[in-house]
Design a protein around this motif. Structure first.
Motif, mmCIF file in Angstrom:
data_model
loop_
_atom_site.group_PDB
_atom_site.id
_atom_site.type_symbol
_atom_site.label_atom_id
_atom_site.label_comp_id
_atom_site.label_asym_id
_atom_site.label_seq_id
_atom_site.Cartn_x
_atom_site.Cartn_y
_atom_site.Cartn_z
ATOM 1 N N PRO A 415 0.906 -1.395 -0.136
ATOM 2 C CA PRO A 415 0.107 0.017 0.225
ATOM 3 C C PRO A 415 0.836 1.450 0.022
ATOM 4 O O PRO A 415 0.112 2.556 -0.251
ATOM 5 C CB PRO A 415 -0.725 -0.312 1.373
ATOM 6 C CG PRO A 415 0.223 -0.838 2.217
ATOM 7 C CD PRO A 415 0.892 -1.722 1.553
ATOM 8 N N GLY A 419 -0.551 3.045 -6.334
ATOM 9 C CA GLY A 419 -1.596 1.719 -6.583
ATOM 10 C C GLY A 419 -2.150 2.032 -7.996
ATOM 11 O O GLY A 419 -1.758 2.561 -8.955
ATOM 12 N N LEU A 498 0.892 12.324 1.057
ATOM 13 C CA LEU A 498 -0.297 11.467 1.581
ATOM 14 C C LEU A 498 -1.296 11.584 0.556
ATOM 15 O O LEU A 498 -1.962 10.490 0.464
ATOM 16 C CB LEU A 498 -0.576 11.885 3.150
ATOM 17 C CG LEU A 498 0.398 11.695 4.219
ATOM 18 C CD1 LEU A 498 0.023 12.299 5.442
ATOM 19 C CD2 LEU A 498 0.784 10.427 4.320
ATOM 20 N N GLN A 501 -0.594 9.536 -2.318
ATOM 21 C CA GLN A 501 -0.647 8.151 -2.168
ATOM 22 C C GLN A 501 -2.109 7.714 -2.256
ATOM 23 O O GLN A 501 -2.532 6.609 -2.806
ATOM 24 C CB GLN A 501 -0.062 7.661 -0.944
ATOM 25 C CG GLN A 501 0.046 6.491 -0.604
ATOM 26 C CD GLN A 501 0.755 5.469 -1.805
ATOM 27 O OE1 GLN A 501 1.765 6.130 -2.461
ATOM 28 N NE2 GLN A 501 0.612 4.379 -1.837
ATOM 29 N N LEU A 502 -2.982 8.287 -1.518
ATOM 30 C CA LEU A 502 -4.387 7.950 -1.211
ATOM 31 C C LEU A 502 -5.169 7.955 -2.641
ATOM 32 O O LEU A 502 -5.933 7.069 -3.009
ATOM 33 C CB LEU A 502 -5.105 8.866 -0.252
ATOM 34 C CG LEU A 502 -4.536 8.654 1.046
ATOM 35 C CD1 LEU A 502 -5.461 9.656 1.947
ATOM 36 C CD2 LEU A 502 -5.049 7.428 1.713
ATOM 37 N N GLN A 505 -4.450 4.957 -4.729
ATOM 38 C CA GLN A 505 -5.142 3.797 -4.043
ATOM 39 C C GLN A 505 -6.500 4.040 -4.109
ATOM 40 O O GLN A 505 -7.363 3.212 -3.451
ATOM 41 C CB GLN A 505 -4.693 3.630 -2.637
ATOM 42 C CG GLN A 505 -3.276 3.226 -2.347
ATOM 43 C CD GLN A 505 -2.781 1.783 -2.881
ATOM 44 O OE1 GLN A 505 -3.784 0.917 -3.132
ATOM 45 N NE2 GLN A 505 -1.467 1.581 -2.860
ATOM 46 N N LYS A 704 2.906 7.116 4.986
ATOM 47 C CA LYS A 704 2.228 6.850 3.695
ATOM 48 C C LYS A 704 1.850 5.407 3.675
ATOM 49 O O LYS A 704 0.733 5.148 3.381
ATOM 50 C CB LYS A 704 3.152 6.920 2.433
ATOM 51 C CG LYS A 704 3.586 8.382 2.067
ATOM 52 C CD LYS A 704 4.401 8.341 0.996
ATOM 53 C CE LYS A 704 4.078 7.805 -0.463
ATOM 54 N NZ LYS A 704 5.033 7.966 -1.518
ATOM 55 N N THR A 705 2.475 4.597 4.061
ATOM 56 C CA THR A 705 2.492 3.109 4.014
ATOM 57 C C THR A 705 1.181 2.634 5.244
ATOM 58 O O THR A 705 0.123 2.059 4.970
ATOM 59 C CB THR A 705 3.578 2.011 4.247
ATOM 60 O OG1 THR A 705 4.408 2.562 3.268
ATOM 61 C CG2 THR A 705 3.358 0.513 3.933
ATOM 62 N N SER A 708 -2.256 4.510 4.215
ATOM 63 C CA SER A 708 -3.050 3.686 2.885
ATOM 64 C C SER A 708 -3.490 2.472 3.434
ATOM 65 O O SER A 708 -4.527 2.245 3.060
ATOM 66 C CB SER A 708 -2.074 3.684 2.065
ATOM 67 O OG SER A 708 -2.514 3.058 0.764
ATOM 68 N N LEU A 712 -7.462 1.429 3.291
ATOM 69 C CA LEU A 712 -7.796 0.007 2.504
ATOM 70 C C LEU A 712 -8.812 -0.706 3.243
ATOM 71 O O LEU A 712 -9.581 -1.423 2.783
ATOM 72 C CB LEU A 712 -6.444 -0.488 1.913
ATOM 73 C CG LEU A 712 -5.943 0.333 0.690
ATOM 74 C CD1 LEU A 712 -4.555 -0.502 0.417
ATOM 75 C CD2 LEU A 712 -6.700 0.482 -0.480
#
Length: 931
Positions: A415, A419, A498, A501-502, A505, A704-705, A708, A712
């Motif tokens: 994640p 993504g 952030l 990254q979202l 995903q 971030k990881t 995310s 999820l």
């Protein structure tokens, strides 16, 4: 600076959590898509976490079909007495579905939508009966499903059945369909319209035997300014919705869009539809489908297509027509495989994404077929085995996709990297040049801003930056809010990493400005926490309005039932305040949007707090009960040094309450307060030392990881990502060598000892539990984990057991009369070394270890070392504000049982044996059986 303190449609049963309706042409179904000194780098990040490698596309397996590998299908709970229907999912499209009550057949019909279809039963369900279901395909009938008991309505809804709700507003003039949820499954639904509140109600739609969410045809069609209400009934219980006023039809309608359609498919997935519009699908000038759209995202069942066909889609409302959208049917070679999400050993249910509507899904292990069904949730024919390689395919008749290959136990996609929605777009609203700029009034909550703030509190801007994915959606929405910093420094820009990254995903990420509630120079600000929460809710009002407004760029793109909030520092408490006020201050009669409106009640499901404060809300400490919750905090936080998020974590979902939500935290060695925000960095906080900070890049990658993965799991419902949040899985995107301590609490659990009853260590939490110790224990007491200094340096808000031993034969026994009656996958506990000053039973720099063993009627199970499942390191040494933080240890029950047949209910004692080191002092809490 302190941050603390026209044609009408007839409709059949709704499908959970989708909408289903039969349309005029060709008996089609439309289904709404509700889619010394320690260094923080000294230890491995988590040597016990299983590395995740994701999956890859491979050729489809050349394996003969096994007709006996039909999956058992899934009955959707709850089942209620008086119900006239049962909803099932996971079957092969086109299978003959049979439903039984204590072995007597009560329904038989071909099923079409494996995401969930509702079947009418021949007689109402009765309390105490057990319902099962089977599917038959190609002459082979599956095994019966897991039994689902029929429950009394008052048992499921002790406060009365819920009030029906119209989730897809607005209702428009000439509308011929709509959707209602919050319904008791299997009950009846009626929709009424009246010219005014004093006029009689006229029935305009009804369905018997509904799903929890139900589409419904409307005749005669809705009329402008008329009032609409919904009424649900099961047995003699009746509930009525809030009244909705019918809006004039939009001046223009958006162009419909559609997902890719593949050769031999039977569904067309349409998007950007207007609630109640008449939708027409044509092929070569011939109408092949006409239906009333109950929602913006609809699947149409029964359309037979071939490669190269061009489908023309239009919608119409009161004579206003959209442009025509042309969709070309793609060849079989373009059909992608579905994605299997993080399968783990022991799983009996497969969770999938990228499933094309109406496809048949099969899963193979080598040459063995182990699942054959449809939809995004299907049953395996046996439990999965660790390390076996699985391949999943989907098909329409003879059209079969390539395969997606994944290894059991290591198949989660990372994640923390870009993504599947990699094409991210940017937007900003509410800035000075925005012609639609809105403000909101928070003056009744806060009226004394800093001297440098020139924004009046009765007109603060609703300003934010946005990152969002391409596509029709609907996408979950995540709003991020900063904390207290200098008011003239735009803190909201510090979370772009952030947001990106979202969005990659497949979520909409928003960072909102609340700088006008921040400090000026060293003059701190106080009393503004309510206002911080209210501003977030007013932003959500905007997003709800945009999502409902045809023609807006975000029309129908937002899943307002899947909202997440994230906050940093004071923003971390503000999100919890917002979740509270979302319910307690909601006034349904207020305008849906406005500077003083309290029309809230948003679908806030998940809260992610970054180094949050706690206790600055003027109305007292908040106990969270209605959302998933996760905290990220650094050992080197020199601002919010008191780890306030741990206190809120401890209070959330009290041990005496049941909950459907999970919670957890990650405590990152070497992370400070400011580097979570790219604009704050290392300024404005105390130096914690003596070990160095981790780099800003590493700290932000960790953020971030984790963020995310959390959203999820919470907003998309992909439960396997919880294994990362609990510390059991790892990803390559997480920087190596950074120690992280995690706590995790699953909603499915039963406590053996949580130590909240009293201060007597012999008292058990589960009925019949007796606790005792043997050996030598200089320290042995139930203790408040909130001393924040000597003797144990604990910063939580709970009680637990302090156990200090100085002989290897020392042991704690927890004797059980039963293990709770339900089978669980793990024995779990929160445990960790305590810092001592002066040093006594623990040694700085030395990990602690002990053994755990279960006893059964048949005898003792294997003795296992805690160090095989987690590292109990000595607390990280800092200049001040030392913290003893406990790690959650989750031991698979299969590692502890004496034989494969025993279950957790058969456990007669839990033994904690201090036989690996001669001395030590630990804090122990929440010993439990858990999933």
């Amino acid at each position: 600076m302190k941050k603390r303190k026209s044609s009408t449609a007839t409709f059949v049963s709704g499908v959970w959590p989708l909408v289903q309706c039969v349309v005029v042409v060709g008996l089609l179904s439309a289904i709404a898509l509700m889619s010394g000194c320690d260094d923080p780098h000294d230890h491995q990040d988590n040597p016990h976490a299983r590395p995740q490698e994701g999956g890859r596309i491979v050729p489809r397996p050349d394996v003969p079909q096994d007709p006996k590998a039909l999956s058992t299908i899934i009955i959707v709970p709850p089942l209620l007495n008086c119900a006239n229907s049962v909803t099932v999912k996971g079957f092969v499209p086109g299978a003959l579905v049979r439903i039984y009550s204590d072995g007597t057949k009560i329904a038989e019909k071909v099923g079409n939508d494996p995401e969930g279809e509702t079947f009418q039963v021949s007689s109402p369900l009765a309390t105490g009966k057990n319902i099962t279901a089977t599917q038959e395909f190609d002459g082979v009938e599956s095994l019966p499903s897991v039994q689902e008991p029929v429950q009394d309505v008052n048992e499921v809804y002790p406060a009365g059945i819920p009030k029906p709700n119209f989730p897809f507003l607005y209702l428009y003039n000439c509308g011929i369909a709509t959707y209602v949820n919050n319904l008791p499954p299997g009950g009846d639904l009626r929709v009424f319209e009246q010219a005014s509140i004093t006029d009689p109600k006229n029935l305009v739609g009804s369905v018997n035997g509904v799903a929890e969410g139900q589409s419904i045809g409307i005749h005669p069609s809705f009329k402008t300014d008329h009032l609409v209400s919904a009424e649900s009934q099961i047995c003699t219980d009746v509930a009525t919705s809030d009244i909705q006023k019918v809006m004039p039809e939009p001046a223009s309608l958006p162009d419909p869009t559609a997902d890719p359609i593949y050769e031999a498919a039977t569904f067309v997935a349409c998007h950007s539809l207007v609630n109640g519009a008449k939708v027409t699908i044509e092929r070569s000038g011939t109408t092949i489908a006409v239906f009333g759209a109950p929602a913006s995202h609809v699947r149409v069942l029964g359309v037979t297509v071939s490669a190269g066909d061009v489908l023309d889609i239009t919608q119409e409302l009161c004579g206003v027509k959209s442009n025509t959208t042309h969709v070309t049917v793609q060849p079989c070679s373009a059909l992608p495989p579905p994605v299997l999400i993080g399968p783990r050993a022991g799983d009996v249910v497969a969770q999938l994404s990228n499933v094309v509507a109406g496809s048949r899904v099969r899963i193979y292990s080598g040459t063995e077929e182990i699942a054959d069904g449809g939809g995004s949730t299907i049953m395996y024919t046996r439990p999965l085995i660790d390390h076996e390689t699985l391949i999943v395919i989907q098909s329409f008749g003879a059209c079969i996709s390539s395969g997606y290959q994944v290894v059991v136990g290591s198949g989660l996609q990372d994640p923390g990297v870009a993504g599947p929605c990699g094409r991210v777009k940017s937007w900003e609203y509410g800035h000075g040049g925005d012609p639609d700029r809105r403000t909101t009034d928070v003056s009744s909550y806060f009226s004394s801003p800093g001297f440098c703030v020139n924004v009046p509190m009765n007109a603060v801007p609703l300003h934010a930056v946005v990152r969002y994915p391409e596509g029709p959606g609907p996408f979950p929405l995540v709003i991020i809010v900063h904390g207290n910093h200098h008011a003239n420094d735009p803190s909201y820009r510090g979370y772009d990493y952030l947001l990106e990254q979202l969005a990659s995903q497949c979520m909409i990420g928003v960072s909102v400005e609340e700088d006008f509630l921040n400090l000026c120079d060293q003059n701190n600000v106080a009393g503004e926490m309510d206002a911080r929460g209210i501003v977030l809710l007013r932003h959500l009002q905007l997003w709800r309005e945009w999502n409902r407004t045809p023609g807006h760029p975000f029309y129908s793109k937002v899943d307002m039932n899947s909202v997440g909030l994230s906050g940093h520092s004071r923003g971390g408490e503000a999100i919890v305040v917002a979740a509270l006020l979302n319910k307690t201050l909601h006034i349904n009669t207020d305008p849906p949007v406005g500077p003083t409106s309290h029309n809230f009640d948003f679908g806030i499901k998940s809260l992610y707090a970054i180094a949050p404060v706690d206790g600055q809300f003027d109305h007292g400490a908040i106990t969270l009960t209605n959302a998933d919750y996760y905290v990220m905090h650094g050992s080197h936080d020199g601002d919010v040094y008191d780890f306030g998020g741990q206190r809120l974590y401890n209070r959330a979902y009290p041990v005496t309450n049941t909950t459907n939500h999970f919670k957890g935290f990650v405590f990152v060695h070497g992370a400070n307060h400011g580097q979570w925000n790219t604009g704050w960095g290392t300024c404005c906080e105390n130096t914690v030392g003596p070990s160095p900070l981790i780099s800003a890049a590493d700290q932000q990658q960790i953020g971030k990881t984790y963020m995310s993965a959390f959203f999820l799991a919470g907003l998309k419902g992909w439960k396997p990502y919880r294994h990362f949040l609990s510390g059991e899985a790892s990803f390559a995107s997480v920087p190596p060598g950074v120690t992280r301590i995690t706590q995790y609490q699953d909603p499915e659990k039963i406590f053996v000892n949580h130590y909240q009853e009293d201060y007597d260590p012999t008292t058990g939490s589960l009925m019949g539990v007796e606790n005792w110790r043997t050996g030598s224990f200089p320290n042995y007491l139930v203790y408040s984990f909130s001393d924040d200094d000597r003797p144990h340096f604990l910063w939580g808000e709970t009680r637990g057991l302090i156990a200090g031993w100085n002989e290897e034969r020392s042991m704690i026994t927890m004797a059980l009369k039963n293990g709770g009656g339900v089978d669980f996958k793990y024995l779990a506990m929160h445990v960790g070394q305590t810092h001592e000053d002066p040093t006594d039973l623990n040694t700085p720099g030395v990990d602690k270890d002990f053994s755990v063993q279960l006893e059964f009627e048949e005898g003792a199970g294997p003795e296992v070392a805690v160090s095989s499942y987690g590292t109990l390191s000595y607390p990280l040494i800092t200049y001040y504000k030392m913290k003893s933080v406990q790690q959650t240890i989750r031991i698979p029950f299969e590692d502890l049982r004496i034989s494969p047949q025993v279950k957790t209910a058969d456990v007669r004692a839990i033994k904690i044996k201090f036989n690996r080191q001669s001395r030590g002092n630990i804090a122990l809490d929440e010993v439990q059986f858990s999933n």
